[in-house]
Design a protein around this motif. Structure first.
Motif, mmCIF file in Angstrom:
data_model
loop_
_atom_site.group_PDB
_atom_site.id
_atom_site.type_symbol
_atom_site.label_atom_id
_atom_site.label_comp_id
_atom_site.label_asym_id
_atom_site.label_seq_id
_atom_site.Cartn_x
_atom_site.Cartn_y
_atom_site.Cartn_z
ATOM 1 N N GLU A 86 -21.422 75.891 -90.140
ATOM 2 C CA GLU A 86 -20.902 74.545 -90.313
ATOM 3 C C GLU A 86 -19.472 74.444 -89.797
ATOM 4 O O GLU A 86 -19.075 73.428 -89.213
ATOM 5 N N LEU A 87 -18.689 75.495 -89.993
ATOM 6 C CA LEU A 87 -17.327 75.517 -89.457
ATOM 7 C C LEU A 87 -17.356 75.459 -87.933
ATOM 8 O O LEU A 87 -16.571 74.736 -87.306
ATOM 9 N N PHE A 88 -18.284 76.228 -87.343
ATOM 10 C CA PHE A 88 -18.385 76.205 -85.883
ATOM 11 C C PHE A 88 -18.856 74.840 -85.397
ATOM 12 O O PHE A 88 -18.337 74.312 -84.408
ATOM 13 N N ARG A 89 -19.823 74.259 -86.085
ATOM 14 C CA ARG A 89 -20.330 72.959 -85.656
ATOM 15 C C ARG A 89 -19.235 71.897 -85.723
ATOM 16 O O ARG A 89 -19.125 71.058 -84.824
ATOM 17 N N ASP A 90 -18.396 71.953 -86.763
ATOM 18 C CA ASP A 90 -17.269 71.019 -86.860
ATOM 19 C C ASP A 90 -16.282 71.250 -85.726
ATOM 20 O O ASP A 90 -15.765 70.292 -85.126
ATOM 21 N N TRP A 91 -16.022 72.530 -85.434
ATOM 22 C CA TRP A 91 -15.106 72.866 -84.326
ATOM 23 C C TRP A 91 -15.673 72.357 -83.009
ATOM 24 O O TRP A 91 -14.946 71.803 -82.184
ATOM 25 N N ARG A 92 -16.976 72.527 -82.831
ATOM 26 C CA ARG A 92 -17.620 72.067 -81.606
ATOM 27 C C ARG A 92 -17.474 70.554 -81.461
ATOM 28 O O ARG A 92 -17.186 70.049 -80.369
ATOM 29 N N GLN A 93 -17.650 69.812 -82.523
ATOM 30 C CA GLN A 93 -17.527 68.357 -82.477
ATOM 31 C C GLN A 93 -16.110 67.929 -82.121
ATOM 32 O O GLN A 93 -15.909 66.941 -81.411
ATOM 33 N N GLN A 94 -15.138 68.692 -82.593
ATOM 34 C CA GLN A 94 -13.748 68.390 -82.257
ATOM 35 C C GLN A 94 -13.462 68.610 -80.775
ATOM 36 O O GLN A 94 -12.519 68.047 -80.223
ATOM 37 N N HIS A 95 -14.277 69.447 -80.133
ATOM 38 C CA HIS A 95 -14.088 69.758 -78.713
ATOM 39 C C HIS A 95 -15.322 69.326 -77.915
ATOM 40 O O HIS A 95 -15.791 70.045 -77.029
ATOM 41 N N HIS A 96 -15.815 68.133 -78.227
ATOM 42 C CA HIS A 96 -17.024 67.613 -77.598
ATOM 43 C C HIS A 96 -16.859 67.415 -76.098
ATOM 44 O O HIS A 96 -17.851 67.365 -75.356
ATOM 45 N N TYR A 97 -15.630 67.292 -75.643
ATOM 46 C CA TYR A 97 -15.351 67.038 -74.233
ATOM 47 C C TYR A 97 -15.454 68.306 -73.377
ATOM 48 O O TYR A 97 -15.371 68.233 -72.146
ATOM 49 N N ILE A 98 -15.623 69.459 -74.012
ATOM 50 C CA ILE A 98 -15.736 70.724 -73.285
ATOM 51 C C ILE A 98 -17.208 71.090 -73.145
ATOM 52 O O ILE A 98 -17.952 71.113 -74.134
ATOM 53 N N GLU A 99 -17.633 71.387 -71.936
ATOM 54 C CA GLU A 99 -18.991 71.875 -71.705
ATOM 55 C C GLU A 99 -19.087 73.306 -72.276
ATOM 56 O O GLU A 99 -18.187 74.125 -72.050
ATOM 57 N N MET A 100 -20.143 73.601 -72.996
ATOM 58 C CA MET A 100 -20.312 74.939 -73.556
ATOM 59 C C MET A 100 -21.733 75.415 -73.343
ATOM 60 O O MET A 100 -22.688 74.662 -73.527
ATOM 61 N N LEU A 101 -21.849 76.676 -72.935
ATOM 62 C CA LEU A 101 -23.173 77.270 -72.798
ATOM 63 C C LEU A 101 -23.154 78.674 -73.369
ATOM 64 O O LEU A 101 -22.114 79.321 -73.446
ATOM 65 N N ILE A 102 -24.318 79.137 -73.788
ATOM 66 C CA ILE A 102 -24.444 80.450 -74.388
ATOM 67 C C ILE A 102 -25.582 81.220 -73.737
ATOM 68 O O ILE A 102 -26.655 80.660 -73.469
ATOM 69 N N VAL A 103 -25.324 82.492 -73.454
ATOM 70 C CA VAL A 103 -26.365 83.445 -73.100
ATOM 71 C C VAL A 103 -26.721 84.177 -74.392
ATOM 72 O O VAL A 103 -25.861 84.828 -74.987
ATOM 73 N N ILE A 104 -27.940 84.064 -74.833
ATOM 74 C CA ILE A 104 -28.325 84.577 -76.148
ATOM 75 C C ILE A 104 -28.181 86.098 -76.220
ATOM 76 O O ILE A 104 -28.616 86.829 -75.326
ATOM 77 N N GLY A 105 -27.539 86.573 -77.312
ATOM 78 C CA GLY A 105 -27.380 87.997 -77.545
ATOM 79 C C GLY A 105 -28.331 88.496 -78.620
ATOM 80 O O GLY A 105 -29.056 87.710 -79.254
ATOM 81 N N ASN A 106 -28.337 89.788 -78.866
ATOM 82 C CA ASN A 106 -29.279 90.373 -79.818
ATOM 83 C C ASN A 106 -29.023 89.949 -81.260
ATOM 84 O O ASN A 106 -29.929 89.981 -82.102
ATOM 85 N N HIS A 107 -27.784 89.518 -81.586
ATOM 86 C CA HIS A 107 -27.497 89.060 -82.941
ATOM 87 C C HIS A 107 -27.683 87.554 -83.110
ATOM 88 O O HIS A 107 -27.567 87.050 -84.228
ATOM 89 N N ASP A 108 -27.955 86.861 -82.035
ATOM 90 C CA ASP A 108 -28.126 85.408 -82.114
ATOM 91 C C ASP A 108 -29.537 85.085 -82.591
ATOM 92 O O ASP A 108 -30.419 84.709 -81.808
ATOM 93 N N ILE A 109 -29.760 85.245 -83.913
ATOM 94 C CA ILE A 109 -31.090 85.070 -84.478
ATOM 95 C C ILE A 109 -31.287 83.693 -85.101
ATOM 96 O O ILE A 109 -32.352 83.409 -85.642
ATOM 97 N N LEU A 110 -30.287 82.851 -85.031
ATOM 98 C CA LEU A 110 -30.458 81.478 -85.494
ATOM 99 C C LEU A 110 -31.482 80.765 -84.607
ATOM 100 O O LEU A 110 -31.632 81.102 -83.419
ATOM 101 N N PRO A 111 -32.180 79.775 -85.136
ATOM 102 C CA PRO A 111 -33.104 79.000 -84.291
ATOM 103 C C PRO A 111 -32.360 78.381 -83.104
ATOM 104 O O PRO A 111 -31.235 77.891 -83.252
ATOM 105 N N VAL A 112 -32.987 78.414 -81.951
ATOM 106 C CA VAL A 112 -32.377 77.840 -80.754
ATOM 107 C C VAL A 112 -32.039 76.370 -80.978
ATOM 108 O O VAL A 112 -31.067 75.850 -80.423
ATOM 109 N N SER A 113 -32.819 75.707 -81.824
ATOM 110 C CA SER A 113 -32.578 74.286 -82.089
ATOM 111 C C SER A 113 -31.179 74.035 -82.644
ATOM 112 O O SER A 113 -30.574 72.991 -82.363
ATOM 113 N N LEU A 114 -30.630 74.977 -83.420
ATOM 114 C CA LEU A 114 -29.278 74.804 -83.955
ATOM 115 C C LEU A 114 -28.238 74.837 -82.842
ATOM 116 O O LEU A 114 -27.264 74.076 -82.863
ATOM 117 N N PHE A 115 -28.425 75.731 -81.874
ATOM 118 C CA PHE A 115 -27.508 75.773 -80.736
ATOM 119 C C PHE A 115 -27.586 74.480 -79.937
ATOM 120 O O PHE A 115 -26.571 73.934 -79.502
#
Length: 213
Positions: A86-115
């Motif tokens: 939730e802290l990250f999601r709030d931070w992301r919203q504060q920086h909505h103007y920045i394009e962000m992408l992720i290459v999934i790592g072995n610890h990224d076990i959250l559902p892709v839908s959250l990303f």
């Protein structure tokens, strides 16, 4: 510390990230957000302000570089869902103007839908752009026609003083066809790297980046 790779210019930053000047892009590996909260729930004593440290350095990077894009090289979030997301999601919203992408790592076990809900462009495997490949796991034998940026290893290098004192510091590792970034997150451990031929190591402190001769 600025270095040149394949005719492009990259700044190695004290916040343990790389800024790709030509594309105004930050490269960040291994934040492991959620790890501190996870450990604290398991009874492992870690300072709560360590969470703030991660976001403080993220804010410094965005402000100081003026980045318009961030590429996360995997392991953005360490564990199952917890309050740090939730802290990250709030931070992301504060920086909505920045394009962000992720290459999934072995610890990224959250559902892709959250990303995706956090407006992250998701790549399950490598992301390629021009002469570069962005990935999580370093390549054993990277192909010479492309240069690889990777994370996962959490590289560190030990330097020794004139006496018996030594200090172990995070580092950037730059080989002929590949660079490995230090872990951005705190309390993530590290893997000792060796200074080999055709390899450059740049150790980083909170105030400066130094080349190891």
């Amino acid at each position: 510390m600025q270095i040149e790779i394949r005719g492009e210019h990259f700044q190695l930053l004290t916040q343990k990230a790389i800024f790709w000047e030509e594309t105004q892009t930050l490269l960040i590996g291994d934040l492991h957000l959620g790890k501190i909260t996870h450990f604290r729930k398991e009874g492992i004593a870690l300072p709560p302000n360590a969470i703030d440290n991660n976001f403080k350095r993220l804010n410094e990077l965005v402000k100081n570089t003026g980045a318009t894009r961030i590429i996360f090289l995997g392991d953005l979030f360490h564990s199952q869902y917890n309050a740090e997301w939730e802290l990250f999601r709030d931070w992301r919203q504060q920086h909505h103007y920045i394009e962000m992408l992720i290459v999934i790592g072995n610890h990224d076990i959250l559902p892709v839908s959250l990303f995706l809900e956090a407006a992250l462009e998701v790549h399950l495997n490598d992301y390629e752009e021009g002469n570069f490949i962005f990935t999580h796991h370093p390549k054993v034998n990277p192909a010479p026609e492309k240069f690889v940026f990777a994370g996962h290893v959490h590289p560190v290098f030990t330097t020794y003083g004139k006496g018996r004192q030594s200090v172990r510091l995070p580092c950037f590792v730059v080989d002929k066809n590949q660079a490995i970034l230090p872990s951005f997150g705190v309390f993530t451990g590290g893997f000792q790297m060796e200074l080999l031929s055709n390899r450059k190591i740049y150790i980083t402190t909170e105030t400066a980046v130094f080349s190891v001769c």
